[in-house]
Design a protein around this motif. Sequence first.
Motif, PDB file in Angstrom:
ATOM      1  N   GLU B  58       1.235 -21.651  10.559  1.00 47.93           N
ATOM      2  CA  GLU B  58       2.576 -21.183  10.246  1.00 47.93           C
ATOM      3  C   GLU B  58       2.497 -19.904   9.421  1.00 47.93           C
ATOM      4  N   LEU B  77      -0.262 -26.719  18.322  1.00 44.91           N
ATOM      5  CA  LEU B  77      -0.382 -27.431  17.058  1.00 44.91           C
ATOM      6  C   LEU B  77      -0.448 -26.376  15.963  1.00 44.91           C
ATOM      7  N   PHE B  78       0.466 -26.445  14.983  1.00 44.13           N
ATOM      8  CA  PHE B  78       0.371 -25.432  13.927  1.00 44.13           C
ATOM      9  C   PHE B  78      -0.097 -26.042  12.610  1.00 44.13           C
ATOM     10  N   ARG B  80      -0.368 -26.382   8.700  1.00 46.63           N
ATOM     11  CA  ARG B  80       0.552 -26.157   7.587  1.00 46.63           C
ATOM     12  C   ARG B  80      -0.218 -25.615   6.403  1.00 46.63           C
ATOM     13  N   ARG B  82       0.815 -25.961   3.152  1.00 41.20           N
ATOM     14  CA  ARG B  82       0.852 -26.888   2.027  1.00 41.20           C
ATOM     15  C   ARG B  82       1.139 -28.272   2.572  1.00 41.20           C
ATOM     16  N   SER B  84       3.031 -31.586   3.138  1.00 44.51           N
ATOM     17  CA  SER B  84       4.419 -32.021   3.021  1.00 44.51           C
ATOM     18  C   SER B  84       4.429 -33.543   2.993  1.00 44.51           C
ATOM     19  N   LEU B  87       3.596 -35.284   6.198  1.00 48.28           N
ATOM     20  CA  LEU B  87       2.326 -34.951   6.861  1.00 48.28           C
ATOM     21  C   LEU B  87       1.197 -35.294   5.890  1.00 48.28           C
ATOM     22  N   THR B  88       0.806 -36.550   5.865  1.00 49.45           N
ATOM     23  CA  THR B  88      -0.108 -36.984   4.817  1.00 49.45           C
ATOM     24  C   THR B  88      -1.369 -37.687   5.324  1.00 49.45           C
ATOM     25  N   ASN B  89      -1.301 -38.296   6.497  1.00 52.68           N
ATOM     26  CA  ASN B  89      -2.423 -39.130   6.946  1.00 52.68           C
ATOM     27  C   ASN B  89      -3.510 -38.343   7.655  1.00 52.68           C
ATOM     28  N   ASN B 105      -4.781 -20.833  -0.123  1.00 54.57           N
ATOM     29  CA  ASN B 105      -4.003 -21.941   0.423  1.00 54.57           C
ATOM     30  C   ASN B 105      -4.930 -22.970   1.045  1.00 54.57           C
ATOM     31  N   ALA B 108      -3.834 -27.338   6.717  1.00 53.03           N
ATOM     32  CA  ALA B 108      -4.083 -28.719   7.141  1.00 53.03           C
ATOM     33  C   ALA B 108      -3.531 -29.007   8.522  1.00 53.03           C
ATOM     34  N   ILE B 109      -4.279 -29.816   9.256  1.00 52.33           N
ATOM     35  CA  ILE B 109      -3.845 -30.326  10.557  1.00 52.33           C
ATOM     36  C   ILE B 109      -4.114 -31.824  10.573  1.00 52.33           C
ATOM     37  N   SER B 110      -3.201 -32.560  11.178  1.00 50.64           N
ATOM     38  CA  SER B 110      -3.383 -33.996  11.282  1.00 50.64           C
ATOM     39  C   SER B 110      -4.411 -34.295  12.371  1.00 50.64           C
ATOM     40  N   PHE B 113      -4.017 -35.271  16.356  1.00 54.22           N
ATOM     41  CA  PHE B 113      -3.632 -34.399  17.472  1.00 54.22           C
ATOM     42  C   PHE B 113      -4.794 -33.586  18.042  1.00 54.22           C
TER      43      PHE B 113
END
Lengths: 198, 198
Positions: B58, B77-78, B80, B82, B84, B87-89, B105, B108-110, B113
């Motif tokens: 982003e 897939l973007f 992030r 920071r 949020s 979006l934690t796991n 910064n 992070a990516i989950s 995905f």
Amino acid sequence: MKLLEEKIRTEGIVLSNNVLKVDSFLNHQIDPFLMMEIGKEFKRRFQANGITKIVTIESSGIAPSVMAGLELEVPVLFARKRKSLTLTNNLLTASVYSFTKHEENTIAISSQFLDSSDKVLIIDDFLANGQAAKGLIEIVEKSGAEVVGIGIVIEKSFQEGARQLREEGYRVESLARISSLNDGEVGFLPTINQEVTA
Amino acid sequence: MKLLEEKIRTEGIVLSNNVLKVDSFLNHQIDPFLMMEIGKEFKRRFQANGITKIVTIESSGIAPSVMAGLELEVPVLFARKRKSLTLTNNLLTASVYSFTKHEENTIAISSQFLDSSDKVLIIDDFLANGQAAKGLIEIVEKSGAEVVGIGIVIEKSFQEGARQLREEGYRVESLARISSLNDGEVGFLPTINQEVTA
């Protein structure tokens, strides 16, 4: 919008009575085909209204807005949540509180890209308490431009934002309207389609 | 890419020998038609490579990525910048220093995905020192997925990133390559088009 409701039903994750996670197609991973269909639906609803510019907010508003901009053949302007070194002059700003992130952000748009001749469609991914939408309205109106409508991908109708904005006279078009997230279930309301053929 | 170079020439603002501002069509206001042409060009360059997913960051990477995703028919897939609350796991993270914003910064990516079956095209708006691209590569490779290539809208070839990534063996396809911003002038290099027809 049937395709969107279906996507929410099959892929949305209800985290609480307030929070719906749609990270698989909108807020983290993005489904470009769905975004295109969303863009076409916003075109269908707003093509008669002489829109000259779409205004949205980073980050999740960008994908649906760019597709709507492609369909409506207008530029997209996205508000930034923090000032960057390359975006400093003549800023129009508003203060926006995020209930999801528990923080206050200043959102900003450069005044050079909006003026009193603009007819603006505001687009955002979610409408809950309406904080982001109200901040964007404030900025657009500060510029002298007209807010023609507000296009929302997912409206959480059980929160205050949509009702308040409609009471204030804004045309809010939401492609999916969620009545409740109680007991882990997503309930939908019929969508309101005002289709103003001005 | 001629259309993009033309746009940079006519609308880009050289702020210093290092900084090019393209707020009128990419970094603040977005030209959806140009983004679509950029998407088509990325398709032309990567369609033979079995891409299964586009990974970007982003906010300014999202618009060109979504158009490329539409063309290549793959999800986007973007990352992030920071964390949020939604979006934690199972986050895959990397640390990225921004020379523009003078700040570090965590991106992070989950992990849900991305997996080892994915062939990833990384897309970003600018490539300068390569910090963002390297962070994205780190995350993608942590997931076990393969980085097939890196698609860049504007490469600042006089900075280190592009050269370093190519030396490390990554395929970097940049749609505009800037040789210099000295004396307020934008100089271009010919674009390298590796067109691997695997």
